[in-house]
Scaffold this active site. Structure first.
Site, PDB file in Angstrom:
ATOM      1  N   CYS A 151      27.742  29.214   3.074  1.00 48.50           N
ATOM      2  CA  CYS A 151      28.619  28.513   3.390  1.00 48.50           C
ATOM      3  C   CYS A 151      28.703  27.001   2.766  1.00 48.50           C
ATOM      4  CB  CYS A 151      28.965  28.083   4.868  1.00 48.50           C
ATOM      5  SG  CYS A 151      29.415  29.760   5.869  1.00 48.50           S
ATOM      6  N   ARG A 194      27.067  30.367  13.158  1.00 51.44           N
ATOM      7  CA  ARG A 194      25.808  30.180  12.730  1.00 51.44           C
ATOM      8  C   ARG A 194      25.061  31.298  12.339  1.00 51.44           C
ATOM      9  NH1 ARG A 194      23.259  26.843  16.876  1.00 51.44           N
ATOM     10  NH2 ARG A 194      24.605  28.331  18.196  1.00 51.44           N
ATOM     11  N   THR A 246      34.884  35.000  -0.224  1.00 52.68           N
ATOM     12  CA  THR A 246      35.569  34.047  -0.998  1.00 52.68           C
ATOM     13  C   THR A 246      34.516  33.363  -1.749  1.00 52.68           C
ATOM     14  OG1 THR A 246      35.559  32.346   0.787  1.00 52.68           O
ATOM     15  CG2 THR A 246      37.403  33.931   0.458  1.00 52.68           C
ATOM     16  N   ARG A 295      21.479  33.660   0.062  1.00 56.95           N
ATOM     17  CA  ARG A 295      22.690  33.062  -0.866  1.00 56.95           C
ATOM     18  C   ARG A 295      21.989  31.547  -0.905  1.00 56.95           C
ATOM     19  NH1 ARG A 295      28.057  35.624   1.801  1.00 56.95           N
ATOM     20  NH2 ARG A 295      26.428  35.892   3.520  1.00 56.95           N
ATOM     21  N   GLY A 308      21.124  25.629   2.015  1.00 56.92           N
ATOM     22  CA  GLY A 308      21.590  26.828   1.136  1.00 56.92           C
ATOM     23  C   GLY A 308      22.555  27.740   2.105  1.00 56.92           C
ATOM     24  N   GLY A 347      14.286  18.963   5.132  1.00 59.71           N
ATOM     25  CA  GLY A 347      13.616  20.004   4.539  1.00 59.71           C
ATOM     26  C   GLY A 347      14.020  20.212   3.006  1.00 59.71           C
ATOM     27  N   LYS A 396      28.876  26.619  -1.036  1.00 63.94           N
ATOM     28  CA  LYS A 396      30.063  26.857  -1.994  1.00 63.94           C
ATOM     29  C   LYS A 396      31.235  26.174  -1.383  1.00 63.94           C
ATOM     30  CE  LYS A 396      31.636  31.149   0.856  1.00 63.94           C
ATOM     31  NZ  LYS A 396      33.098  30.475   1.151  1.00 63.94           N
ATOM     32  N   HIS A 433      17.447  17.398  10.596  1.00 63.87           N
ATOM     33  CA  HIS A 433      16.147  17.978  10.248  1.00 63.87           C
ATOM     34  C   HIS A 433      15.985  18.232   8.998  1.00 63.87           C
ATOM     35  CE1 HIS A 433      16.198  19.231  14.508  1.00 63.87           C
ATOM     36  NE2 HIS A 433      17.174  19.772  14.155  1.00 63.87           N
ATOM     37  N   LYS A 493      17.298  30.279   6.050  1.00 59.55           N
ATOM     38  CA  LYS A 493      17.245  29.494   7.399  1.00 59.55           C
ATOM     39  C   LYS A 493      16.547  30.994   8.224  1.00 59.55           C
ATOM     40  CE  LYS A 493      20.303  29.492  10.519  1.00 59.55           C
ATOM     41  NZ  LYS A 493      21.490  28.965  11.441  1.00 59.55           N
TER      42      LYS A 493
END
Length: 435
Positions: free
Chosen positions: A263, A154, A86, A331, A260, A256, A266, A254, A324
């Protein structure tokens, strides 16, 4: 029980393999011929620790199979999960439901009896009702129910998240649908995992609300990190000081270069659009999305400033490209705008990522040089930028970095090194939100 999982991507493959581990007979439907061939050959199309062994074991046990034949997979299934993509729709930020609705129509044509059609994909509020309308339009006589069962996996810890979840959310309208879903998740009752039953609309919104809240926590601590730099405070101590409050919690505090992944970017944007369509204000979420995009774009300037105001003609080592660690997902990774900007400003980029270089190559400028290891990337570099906190980067001895690099500039955007140690080793070291 027997289920069909429509979509062999991240959500469908992990969920299908884990359901098979529960003892359910699972058929994963994958339309992409190359991905299907890889899955049948035991090659995973994604990087997720432990997934290859889980898939191999359940294929060998006869509980997990892969096919491109949707009608055959759906016929006789107790439940059919829709786990297709999606993505953000071009032009307006809404979730693109083209694949979801196409799958619903195909499933309607293929069902041979009662089944629960379950959305596992992240979908806007109202999608379940629209799926019911599509199925009724195709097969008015068909007995079926629609349910929403959002995933909370995750990347890098997806199997553990499925097998030992914080909670399972199920939106359903009938007792029959709830009982089918209860049976599918029966093994989790044995470990007393919370199973939350709601209506369909609530379940659909829970997923977006959860991701938006976590995205706000990340953005909040990033802004606090900027403030810490101005006032001489330490963001890690701030995060610990507030995170020990049980009402706040320690996770997702945390600092940074911005969030990104598949999930948060978008889903925050989609939630804003959902709220706008229904005349509700989501100013916090709107600001979160805007601040995060600006942060990713602005991180390159930190590198430029650390290099004396210009990177032209300089070689910069980049540690990590994925959004990560423990994933190959590129993405909306912060590395994309940062690396592109540095190259645009005249830098030579030598990059290394333990899992993401193949996925990164089509997304980054062709000038990026991909290396065989961290020290290889650092060889002859004038500056080093840490973009992803892979453990193997943490373990590098400062002395070995100093031997490999030509310059002494390190910009640590993940705070994986100790400032006093790095400065003691002779580096001009800068990080996020620390003195």
């Amino acid at each position: 029980m027997r289920i069909a999982m429509i979509g062999g991507g991240y959500v469908g493959l992990v969920s299908g393999a884990c359901f098979a581990e529960f003892g359910t007979e699972v058929t994963v439907v994958e339309a992409d011929a190359a991905k299907l061939a890889a899955l049948r050959d035991g090659r995973m199309p994604i990087y997720e620790p432990g997934l290859d062994k889980l898939v191999e074991a359940n294929v060998a046990a006869g509980r997990l199979s892969f096919t491109g034949d949707l009608p055959a997979a759906v016929a006789g299934a107790d439940a059919v999960f829709i786990a297709v993509g999606t993505p953000t729709r071009r032009g307006d930020g809404h979730a693109d439901l083209t694949y979801v609705y196409a799958a619903a129509e195909q499933v309607a044509r293929a069902l041979t009896g009662y089944a629960v059609i379950v959305t596992k994909s992240t979908v806007p509020v109202g999608t379940g009702r629209r799926i019911a309308e599509i199925v009724q339009g195709v097969r008015p006589e068909l007995e079926f129910d629609v349910a929403s069962n959002p995933e909370f996996l995750r990347e890098g810890a997806a199997i553990a998240d499925f097998m030992r979840p914080d909670r399972v959310v199920i939106g359903a309208a009938t007792d029959r649908a709830r009982e089918t879903m209860r049976q599918l998740y029966r093994p989790l009752y044995l470990i007393e995992a919370p199973i939350v039953f709601t209506d369909i609309e609530t379940a659909e919104l829970v997923k977006y609300a959860a991701n938006a809240f976590l995205a706000m926590k990340i953005t909040f601590i990033n802004e606090m990190a900027d403030l810490c730099e101005r006032v001489g405070a330490d963001v890690h101590d701030v995060a610990r000081g507030i995170g020990l409050d049980g009402r706040i919690g320690r996770k997702f505090l945390h600092p940074g270069p911005g969030f990104g992944g598949s999930c948060f970017p978008k889903d925050t944007l989609a939630l804003v659009r959902i709220a706008q369509d229904h005349g509700a204000a989501t100013r916090l979420v709107e600001t979160t999305a805007a601040v995060n995009e600006a942060r990713k774009a602005g991180m390159a300037q930190r590198v430029v400033s650390a290099c004396g105001g210009s990177v032209r003609g300089k070689t910069i080592a980049v540690f990590g490209l994925t959004f990560k660690p423990e994933t190959d997902d590129m993405r909306d990774a912060p590395s994309l705008p940062i690396v592109a900007r540095l190259i645009e400003d005249g830098a030579t980029i030598r990059a290394y990522d333990p899992a993401g270089m193949e996925a990164a190559a089509p997304l980054l400028p062709a000038a990026v040089q991909y290396c065989t290891g961290a020290l290889d990337a650092a060889q002859g570099a004038d500056a080093l930028v840490v973009l992803t906190e892979w453990n193997e980067f943490r373990a590098l001895a400062p002395g070995r970095l100093a031997e490999a690099m030509r310059g002494r500039v390190i910009v640590d955007l993940r705070n994986i090194y100790e400032p006093t140690i790095m400065r003691g080793a002779g580096f001009q070291y800068s990080s996020i939100g620390r003195r």
